[in-house]
Design a protein around this motif. Structure first.
Motif, PDB file in Angstrom:
ATOM      1  N   ASP A  73       5.379  -3.458 -77.442  1.00  0.00           N
ATOM      2  CA  ASP A  73       4.128  -3.039 -77.356  1.00  0.00           C
ATOM      3  C   ASP A  73       3.542  -1.894 -77.766  1.00  0.00           C
ATOM      4  N   ASN A  74       2.688  -2.753 -78.301  1.00  0.00           N
ATOM      5  CA  ASN A  74       0.951  -1.972 -79.291  1.00  0.00           C
ATOM      6  C   ASN A  74       1.603  -0.741 -79.161  1.00  0.00           C
ATOM      7  N   ALA A  75       1.155  -0.902 -77.573  1.00  0.00           N
ATOM      8  CA  ALA A  75       0.452   0.751 -76.843  1.00  0.00           C
ATOM      9  C   ALA A  75       0.626   1.639 -78.086  1.00  0.00           C
ATOM     10  N   LYS A  76       2.592   1.254 -77.917  1.00  0.00           N
ATOM     11  CA  LYS A  76       3.194   2.640 -77.905  1.00  0.00           C
ATOM     12  C   LYS A  76       4.330   2.356 -79.150  1.00  0.00           C
ATOM     13  N   ASN A  77       3.086   1.228 -79.890  1.00  0.00           N
ATOM     14  CA  ASN A  77       3.507   1.552 -81.426  1.00  0.00           C
ATOM     15  C   ASN A  77       5.220   1.508 -81.693  1.00  0.00           C
ATOM     16  N   ALA A  78       5.258   0.374 -80.576  1.00  0.00           N
ATOM     17  CA  ALA A  78       7.023   0.210 -80.776  1.00  0.00           C
ATOM     18  C   ALA A  78       6.935  -1.578 -80.456  1.00  0.00           C
ATOM     19  N   VAL A  79       8.904  -1.998 -80.141  1.00  0.00           N
ATOM     20  CA  VAL A  79       9.509  -3.220 -80.559  1.00  0.00           C
ATOM     21  C   VAL A  79      10.629  -2.843 -79.253  1.00  0.00           C
ATOM     22  N   ASN A  80      10.716  -3.733 -78.578  1.00  0.00           N
ATOM     23  CA  ASN A  80      12.227  -3.558 -77.804  1.00  0.00           C
ATOM     24  C   ASN A  80      12.646  -4.907 -77.507  1.00  0.00           C
ATOM     25  N   LEU A  81      14.049  -4.897 -77.385  1.00  0.00           N
ATOM     26  CA  LEU A  81      14.899  -5.922 -77.192  1.00  0.00           C
ATOM     27  C   LEU A  81      15.588  -6.105 -76.045  1.00  0.00           C
ATOM     28  N   GLN A  82      15.006  -6.363 -75.000  1.00  0.00           N
ATOM     29  CA  GLN A  82      16.501  -6.490 -73.996  1.00  0.00           C
ATOM     30  C   GLN A  82      16.876  -7.435 -74.586  1.00  0.00           C
ATOM     31  N   MET A  83      18.448  -7.365 -74.080  1.00  0.00           N
ATOM     32  CA  MET A  83      19.560  -7.483 -73.937  1.00  0.00           C
ATOM     33  C   MET A  83      20.691  -8.096 -72.461  1.00  0.00           C
ATOM     34  N   ASN A  84      21.059  -9.093 -72.294  1.00  0.00           N
ATOM     35  CA  ASN A  84      21.497  -9.758 -71.089  1.00  0.00           C
ATOM     36  C   ASN A  84      22.309 -10.386 -70.985  1.00  0.00           C
ATOM     37  N   SER A  85      22.736 -10.637 -69.863  1.00  0.00           N
ATOM     38  CA  SER A  85      24.479 -10.890 -70.100  1.00  0.00           C
ATOM     39  C   SER A  85      25.031 -10.914 -71.399  1.00  0.00           C
ATOM     40  N   LEU A  86      25.674  -8.917 -71.592  1.00  0.00           N
ATOM     41  CA  LEU A  86      26.115  -8.749 -72.650  1.00  0.00           C
ATOM     42  C   LEU A  86      27.403  -9.449 -73.098  1.00  0.00           C
ATOM     43  N   LYS A  87      28.407  -9.611 -74.283  1.00  0.00           N
ATOM     44  CA  LYS A  87      30.102  -9.954 -74.005  1.00  0.00           C
ATOM     45  C   LYS A  87      30.025  -9.154 -75.088  1.00  0.00           C
ATOM     46  N   PRO A  88      31.574  -8.914 -74.641  1.00  0.00           N
ATOM     47  CA  PRO A  88      32.597  -7.632 -75.892  1.00  0.00           C
ATOM     48  C   PRO A  88      32.079  -7.957 -77.304  1.00  0.00           C
ATOM     49  N   GLU A  89      31.783  -9.333 -77.845  1.00  0.00           N
ATOM     50  CA  GLU A  89      31.398  -9.501 -78.891  1.00  0.00           C
ATOM     51  C   GLU A  89      29.618  -9.077 -79.354  1.00  0.00           C
ATOM     52  N   ASP A  90      29.070  -8.589 -78.966  1.00  0.00           N
ATOM     53  CA  ASP A  90      27.628  -7.649 -78.932  1.00  0.00           C
ATOM     54  C   ASP A  90      28.110  -6.218 -79.385  1.00  0.00           C
ATOM     55  N   THR A  91      29.089  -5.871 -79.070  1.00  0.00           N
ATOM     56  CA  THR A  91      29.339  -4.750 -79.785  1.00  0.00           C
ATOM     57  C   THR A  91      29.539  -4.613 -81.296  1.00  0.00           C
ATOM     58  N   ALA A  92      28.242  -3.688 -81.431  1.00  0.00           N
ATOM     59  CA  ALA A  92      27.714  -3.154 -83.351  1.00  0.00           C
ATOM     60  C   ALA A  92      26.858  -2.032 -82.767  1.00  0.00           C
ATOM     61  N   VAL A  93      26.604  -2.103 -84.618  1.00  0.00           N
ATOM     62  CA  VAL A  93      25.248  -0.934 -84.049  1.00  0.00           C
ATOM     63  C   VAL A  93      24.026  -1.811 -84.752  1.00  0.00           C
ATOM     64  N   TYR A  94      23.081  -1.292 -83.995  1.00  0.00           N
ATOM     65  CA  TYR A  94      21.997  -2.315 -83.725  1.00  0.00           C
ATOM     66  C   TYR A  94      20.413  -1.725 -84.297  1.00  0.00           C
ATOM     67  N   TYR A  95      20.159  -1.763 -85.458  1.00  0.00           N
ATOM     68  CA  TYR A  95      19.064  -2.051 -86.649  1.00  0.00           C
ATOM     69  C   TYR A  95      17.913  -2.062 -86.147  1.00  0.00           C
ATOM     70  N   CYS A  96      16.475  -1.579 -86.199  1.00  0.00           N
ATOM     71  CA  CYS A  96      15.097  -1.871 -86.389  1.00  0.00           C
ATOM     72  C   CYS A  96      15.108  -1.777 -87.930  1.00  0.00           C
ATOM     73  N   ALA A  97      14.008  -2.561 -88.073  1.00  0.00           N
ATOM     74  CA  ALA A  97      13.684  -2.932 -89.479  1.00  0.00           C
ATOM     75  C   ALA A  97      12.034  -3.561 -89.410  1.00  0.00           C
ATOM     76  N   ALA A  98      11.798  -3.288 -90.666  1.00  0.00           N
ATOM     77  CA  ALA A  98      10.297  -4.192 -90.697  1.00  0.00           C
ATOM     78  C   ALA A  98       9.861  -4.424 -91.609  1.00  0.00           C
ATOM     79  N   HIS A  99       9.133  -5.769 -91.492  1.00  0.00           N
ATOM     80  CA  HIS A  99       8.902  -6.774 -93.056  1.00  0.00           C
ATOM     81  C   HIS A  99       7.591  -7.014 -92.901  1.00  0.00           C
ATOM     82  N   ARG A 100       7.123  -6.477 -94.405  1.00  0.00           N
ATOM     83  CA  ARG A 100       5.906  -6.529 -93.881  1.00  0.00           C
ATOM     84  C   ARG A 100       4.998  -7.938 -94.700  1.00  0.00           C
ATOM     85  N   SER A 101       5.023  -8.813 -93.983  1.00  0.00           N
ATOM     86  CA  SER A 101       4.394 -10.224 -93.931  1.00  0.00           C
ATOM     87  C   SER A 101       4.687 -10.756 -92.705  1.00  0.00           C
TER      88      SER A 101
END
Length: 124
Positions: A73-101
């Motif tokens: 979402d360039n207007a908001k200067n943001a990135v989204n992660l849509q997660m569907n059909s979640l499973k118990p093994e998706d349990t985690a701490v989720y991190y966003c990161a930026a790569h200068r490339s």
């Protein structure tokens, strides 16, 4: 000063959907590769997905492919992660990161900036 802030985590049931957002300041998401990583209990940080500058190329871990989608979402200067059909093994701490490339990378050591993470818990 670059800051990345994740939001949208929470407790959901298996099969539910959740949308994480990463708001950036101090850099433009439109000229960085933006990635999502996660740390599951007792495991090392792992690649989830990433999207390139133009939003026309992305990569996903096999474990989330066809269930998770990254978008900009360039207007908001943001990135989204849509997660569907979640499973118990998706349990985690989720991190966003930026790569200068312009090239999508699955390697966390390539990423220059990181958020503090948001907890996602999926119950059975």
């Amino acid at each position: 000063q670059v800051q990345l802030g994740e939001s949208g985590g929470g407790l959901v049931q298996a099969g539910d959907s959740l949308r994480l957002s990463c708001a950036a300041s101090g850099l433009s998401v439109s000229n960085h590769v933006m990635g999502w990583f996660r740390t599951r209990p007792g495991k090392e940080r792992e690649f989830v997905g990433a999207i390139n500058w133009f939003g026309d190329a992305s990569a996903y871990a096999d474990s989330v492919k066809d269930r998770f989608t990254i978008s900009r979402d360039n207007a908001k200067n943001a990135v989204n992660l849509q997660m569907n059909s979640l499973k118990p093994e998706d349990t985690a701490v989720y991190y966003c990161a930026a790569h200068r490339s312009s090239v999508v990378s699955r390697n966390p050591s390539h990423y220059n900036w990181w958020g503090r993470g948001t907890q996602v818990t999926v119950s059975t």
